[in-house]
Design a protein around this motif. Structure first.
Motif, short mmCIF file in Angstrom:
data_model
loop_
_atom_site.label_atom_id
_atom_site.label_comp_id
_atom_site.label_asym_id
_atom_site.label_seq_id
_atom_site.Cartn_x
_atom_site.Cartn_y
_atom_site.Cartn_z
N SER A 165 0.82 -1.22 0.00
CA SER A 165 0.00 0.00 0.00
C SER A 165 0.85 1.27 0.00
N LYS A 166 2.12 1.16 0.33
CA LYS A 166 3.00 2.33 0.37
C LYS A 166 3.45 2.77 -1.01
N PHE A 167 3.34 1.88 -1.99
CA PHE A 167 3.84 2.22 -3.33
C PHE A 167 2.90 3.21 -4.02
N ASP A 168 3.51 4.24 -4.59
CA ASP A 168 2.75 5.22 -5.38
C ASP A 168 2.47 4.69 -6.78
N PHE A 169 3.38 3.88 -7.30
CA PHE A 169 3.20 3.24 -8.60
C PHE A 169 3.49 1.76 -8.43
N LEU A 170 2.58 0.92 -8.90
CA LEU A 170 2.71 -0.51 -8.71
C LEU A 170 2.30 -1.24 -9.98
N SER A 171 3.17 -2.12 -10.45
CA SER A 171 2.89 -2.92 -11.64
C SER A 171 3.37 -4.34 -11.37
N CYS A 172 3.21 -5.22 -12.35
CA CYS A 172 3.68 -6.59 -12.19
C CYS A 172 4.05 -7.15 -13.55
N ARG A 173 4.97 -8.12 -13.55
CA ARG A 173 5.45 -8.68 -14.81
C ARG A 173 4.53 -9.75 -15.38
N GLU A 174 3.73 -10.41 -14.51
CA GLU A 174 2.84 -11.47 -14.95
C GLU A 174 1.38 -11.11 -14.70
N ASN A 175 0.52 -11.62 -15.55
CA ASN A 175 -0.92 -11.35 -15.41
C ASN A 175 -1.47 -11.82 -14.07
N ASP A 176 -1.08 -13.02 -13.65
CA ASP A 176 -1.59 -13.56 -12.39
C ASP A 176 -1.20 -12.66 -11.22
N GLY A 177 0.04 -12.20 -11.22
CA GLY A 177 0.50 -11.32 -10.15
C GLY A 177 -0.20 -9.98 -10.18
N ALA A 178 -0.43 -9.45 -11.39
CA ALA A 178 -1.12 -8.17 -11.51
C ALA A 178 -2.54 -8.26 -10.99
N LYS A 179 -3.24 -9.36 -11.29
CA LYS A 179 -4.60 -9.55 -10.79
C LYS A 179 -4.61 -9.68 -9.27
N PHE A 180 -3.62 -10.38 -8.74
CA PHE A 180 -3.51 -10.56 -7.29
C PHE A 180 -3.29 -9.21 -6.60
N LEU A 181 -2.40 -8.40 -7.14
CA LEU A 181 -2.12 -7.09 -6.53
C LEU A 181 -3.33 -6.16 -6.67
N THR A 182 -4.04 -6.26 -7.78
CA THR A 182 -5.25 -5.47 -7.95
C THR A 182 -6.29 -5.83 -6.88
N LYS A 183 -6.38 -7.11 -6.59
CA LYS A 183 -7.35 -7.58 -5.60
C LYS A 183 -7.01 -7.08 -4.20
N ILE A 184 -5.74 -7.14 -3.80
CA ILE A 184 -5.41 -6.78 -2.42
C ILE A 184 -5.28 -5.28 -2.22
N THR A 185 -5.08 -4.52 -3.30
CA THR A 185 -4.97 -3.07 -3.16
C THR A 185 -6.28 -2.36 -3.46
N GLY A 186 -7.17 -3.00 -4.22
CA GLY A 186 -8.40 -2.34 -4.62
C GLY A 186 -8.17 -1.32 -5.72
N LYS A 187 -6.96 -1.32 -6.31
CA LYS A 187 -6.62 -0.41 -7.40
C LYS A 187 -6.10 -1.23 -8.58
N HIS A 188 -6.32 -0.71 -9.77
CA HIS A 188 -5.84 -1.42 -10.95
C HIS A 188 -4.32 -1.45 -10.97
N VAL A 189 -3.76 -2.64 -11.02
CA VAL A 189 -2.31 -2.82 -11.13
C VAL A 189 -2.04 -3.41 -12.51
#
Length: 366
Positions: A165-189
């Motif tokens: 949650s501290k990251f101002d910009f957050l992305s991911c290299r894999e689709n599965d990871g991006a979906k997971f981060l989107t879910k736990i942050t509530g923001k599109h990753v």
């Protein structure tokens, strides 16, 4: 001039070194008014030649002894890696330990967690990659981090959520990871490409060292596949009248059917070997990346299914799923897609690469 520090895995394997080079090089070339350094905190040294090779003491001793036959080449590989880092990287001052870093947190305008498996929760450098340290000002960002896994538990999400949650910009290299981060942050990753795919074929050719003589060869880059990769390569090499060359760090077991074992390639030689190959067989994510960059016909073997998401994600994006070889395919390898024609047009990858470049520039233009 603004300052940025990259926190990433930057030595001891080809992919780590080259993705770090690519990320720093791309930022330097495409972002104005930025001084970007790789934070030099690693306690690891270049590839550990005599790392433990077996839990059986007698087997371990035997395998260590076998390495002595290739010691000169293995040492040469490490020398070439260190030389590449010295010439191509801009490193921060040396932090002798994580505690040294925590007691002397550098002053950056941008704290950038880089690519590779930096979000692997078992990493000894987790506190730096997840940026578990206070800063007085600046942007926290993560470009193309990978977890190294594709199955995420609720408990794992809860454990990393406070840091993520501290990251101002957050992305991911894999689709599965991006979906997971989107879910736990509530923001599109967003999903973005590995840094090696940010650079063009011409940019990679400008830093490579090709083989000293011209040969027609099929290149194997082996991490965990071993003889299985060679068995896949033999009929293809025979069909295309190619020699078989193999980049490896394994001095055991014996590769039966390989014409040339390569233990001494540094990062430049590694890129050159991919550039000049007629065909590639690998079980490596970055081996797959460079096969695509240089438009090579190739097959990628899934040696470790639990860590295959990064390879599958990339090849699905490129519409190259037929190039994937699973364990179940080995018995019927004659039916595999082993065509000689490279695929040179990847509209989905081009689109994602363009988006990734825009996303990365956006971090520094914030």
């Amino acid at each position: 001039m603004r300052k940025a520090g990259i926190f990433t895995i930057y030595l001891a394997n080809y992919g780590a070194v080259l993705q770090t080079y690519a990320l720093q090089h791309y930022i330097r070339k495409n972002v104005a008014d930025i001084d970007v350094t790789v934070v030099d905190f690693y306690s690891h040294k270049p590839y550990n030649i005599f790392k433990k090779a077996s839990n059986n003491p007698l087997k371990n001793i035997l395998k260590q002894c076998l390495k002595l036959f290739h010691l000169h080449s293995l040492l040469k590989r490490n020398i070439r890696e260190k030389d590449f880092i010295r010439k191509e990287f801009s490193l921060s001052r040396r932090f002798s330990s994580i505690n040294d870093f925590m007691n002397n947190i550098p002053d950056y305008d941008f704290y950038l967690t880089g690519s590779d498996q930096v979000f692997n929760f078992n990493s000894p450098y987790r506190s730096l990659f997840y940026q578990q340290f206070p800063i007085s000002h600046g942007i926290r960002a993560a470009y193309a981090p990978s977890f190294g896994i594709s199955n995420f538990s609720r408990e794992f999400g809860e454990s990393i959520a406070p840091d993520i949650s501290k990251f101002d910009f957050l992305s991911c290299r894999e689709n599965d990871g991006a979906k997971f981060l989107t879910k736990i942050t509530g923001k599109h990753v967003p999903c973005v490409v590995d840094p090696t795919l940010l650079l063009s074929k011409d940019e990679w050719e400008s830093i490579m060292i090709p083989p000293s003589q011209e040969y027609n060869y099929l290149l194997i880059y082996d991490l965990n596949g071993g003889q299985r990769l060679v068995n896949l390569a033999i009929p293809i090499a025979q069909k295309l009248n190619l020699k078989i060359w193999c980049i490896t760090q394994h001095t055991y077991p014996r590769y039966k059917g390989v014409n040339k074992l390569i233990f001494d390639a540094g990062p430049r030689e590694f890129v050159g070997l991919f550039a000049k190959a007629q065909y590639v067989i690998t079980d490596s994510f970055h081996g797959t990346c460079f096969s695509i960059i240089f438009n090579k016909p190739f097959n990628t073997f899934v040696a470790l299914p639990k860590a295959s998401a990064r390879i599958t994600s990339l090849l699905v994006l490129c519409n190259l799923e037929s190039r994937i070889i699973g364990e179940e395919d080995l018995a019927d390898s004659d039916q595999l897609d082993a065509s000689c024609e490279p695929n040179t047009y990847f509209p989905s990858l081009d689109e994602l690469s363009s988006y990734s470049k825009k996303y990365l520039k956006g971090i520094f233009n914030n």
